[in-house]
Design an enzyme around this catalytic site. Sequence first.
Site, PDB file in Angstrom:
ATOM      1  CB  CYS A  87      -3.748   2.982  -1.521  1.00  0.00           C
ATOM      2  SG  CYS A  87      -5.010   4.169  -1.130  1.00  0.00           S
TER       3      CYS A  87
ATOM      4  CD  GLN B  77      -6.905  -4.351   4.598  1.00  0.00           C
ATOM      5  OE1 GLN B  77      -7.838  -5.067   4.956  1.00  0.00           O
ATOM      6  NE2 GLN B  77      -7.081  -3.109   4.209  1.00  0.00           N
TER       7      GLN B  77
ATOM      8  CE  LYS C 242      -7.572   0.031   6.571  1.00  0.00           C
ATOM      9  NZ  LYS C 242      -7.926   0.272   5.201  1.00  0.00           N
TER      10      LYS C 242
ATOM     11  CG  HIS D 143      -1.849   1.004   1.466  1.00  0.00           C
ATOM     12  ND1 HIS D 143      -1.554   2.309   1.792  1.00  0.00           N
ATOM     13  CD2 HIS D 143      -3.201   0.951   1.377  1.00  0.00           C
ATOM     14  CE1 HIS D 143      -2.675   3.000   1.901  1.00  0.00           C
ATOM     15  NE2 HIS D 143      -3.689   2.198   1.642  1.00  0.00           N
TER      16      HIS D 143
ATOM     17  CG  ASP E 259       0.675  -2.068   6.269  1.00  0.00           C
ATOM     18  OD1 ASP E 259      -0.267  -2.034   7.078  1.00  0.00           O
ATOM     19  OD2 ASP E 259       0.602  -1.582   5.126  1.00  0.00           O
TER      20      ASP E 259
HETATM   21  N1  PMP Z   1      -1.670  -0.496   4.658  1.00  0.00           N
HETATM   22  C1  PMP Z   1      -2.647  -1.290   4.187  1.00  0.00           C
HETATM   23  C2  PMP Z   1      -2.316  -2.692   3.770  1.00  0.00           C
HETATM   24  C3  PMP Z   1      -3.948  -0.790   4.126  1.00  0.00           C
HETATM   25  O1  PMP Z   1      -4.929  -1.575   3.668  1.00  0.00           O
HETATM   26  C4  PMP Z   1      -4.216   0.526   4.559  1.00  0.00           C
HETATM   27  C5  PMP Z   1      -5.616   1.099   4.478  1.00  0.00           C
HETATM   28  N2  PMP Z   1      -6.262   0.902   3.265  1.00  0.00           N
HETATM   29  C6  PMP Z   1      -3.160   1.286   5.041  1.00  0.00           C
HETATM   30  C7  PMP Z   1      -1.897   0.742   5.077  1.00  0.00           C
HETATM   31  C8  PMP Z   1      -3.365   2.674   5.537  1.00  0.00           C
HETATM   32  O2  PMP Z   1      -4.252   2.689   6.618  1.00  0.00           O
HETATM   33  P1  PMP Z   1      -4.911   4.055   7.111  1.00  0.00           P
HETATM   34  O3  PMP Z   1      -5.464   4.725   5.891  1.00  0.00           O
HETATM   35  O4  PMP Z   1      -5.967   3.617   8.073  1.00  0.00           O
HETATM   36  O5  PMP Z   1      -3.827   4.846   7.746  1.00  0.00           O
END
Ligand code: PMP
Length: 405
Positions: A363, A202, A225, A122, A199
């Site tokens: 993303c 998820q 999440k 991401h 990270d």
């Molecule tokens: N890493 C991953 C794998 C994600 O799925 C996300 C959220 N889509 C993020 C980082 C970023 O999380 P946040 O937008 O809640 O900071």
Amino acid sequence: MTLDVKALRAQFPILQREIDGKPLVYLDNAATTQKPQVVLDAIIDFYTTTNANVHRGAHFLSDEATRRYEKARDDVAAFINANGREEVIWTAGTTESINLVARGLGQLLKAGEEVVVTEMEHHANLVTWQQACKVSGGTLKVAPIFENGELDVDAFSALLNDKTRLVAFPHVSNALGTVNPIKELTAKAKAVNALVLVDGAQGIAHGGVDVQAIGCDFYAFSGHKLFAPTGIGALWGRKSVLENWPVWLTGGEMIADVTYQDATWGQLPNRLEAGTPNIAGVIGLGAAVNWFSELDLAAVQAHEQALLASAHEQASAIDGMRVIGTAPKKAGVMSFMLGNAHPADVGFILDRQGVAIRTGDNCAQPLMKKFGIPGTARASFSIYNTLEEVDKLYDALRKANMMLA
Ligand code: PMP
């Protein structure tokens, strides 16, 4: 044990909604999960009965707010099996957690040292390290994945050497659903004395995160999440690493002693938490973690796998449907293309049927480029989804296929 999904659903008021007269089928859980009544109640109750700033008031409400706020830290620490409450740093979410580490790393990294990530990152776990490397003269290395979305572990290992300062990878890929072998990857990185950040954006909602068992140095996640509000998350860090990590936010609460010309930093966790925090968010996260912990973990995982299996199985019956990400170990995320249709058009038609999915680059622009696609449509499942809802997704997809043909 199986999950009592009907009883679970009843705890989520938003799931009673209809969209254009059709029952909401919410399949965008990888973007954010819905919130159970206990979490909503915790937030309302905080603002109704206890609202005050934490750590600073010499009055009853401030003491009570501080107690509730710090109790949530204990609850989250227990949830992830931290080796102490001071290892849990509140942040706005995964993005901020990773930035906290990456900003520090930017100060520590020496020219020529390396950071290793994977092709499935991401942007939050990619752009951050790019920037850390840029400010320090470090080099970013990217471990490849196979066509099915699985990490090439041998190629990952080949990138590790005595210049590797930090390795970062997702627990679960938001775009592909791949579940990475995080213990194995951590052990390989540790063998070259690299720091490891997982990270967990998820991974956290799938239950059973034990940071000590993983062996990593940092685990970053977002509350939203995990059935908690947006705007709150945490960075778990190993105490011995966090104690010496360069601070990135400075201001109130994080200091020990301040003069006009200089300042010294306080103890963990405060030294990495400047300013008035998201107190209600923290309390909401504590409530979410306690609520989720009551569920049977094996049943949670079995339910998610049953939803995913049904989704995968039905995909083969849809003309032109291509699932992006078919690794053997996956969480409840299914990205796909429908023929040559643009994912945004698919999403629009599904929305008209009350089916909420995500469309776009997830993303993860470099990953989409690797697959040669502009983005995907993505259905992602949570504990309150049902097999009937997976069927509704496919009813809507058949309709989309007809309309887009
Ligand atoms: N890493 C991953 C794998 C994600 O799925 C996300 C959220 N889509 C993020 C980082 C970023 O999380 P946040 O937008 O809640 O900071």
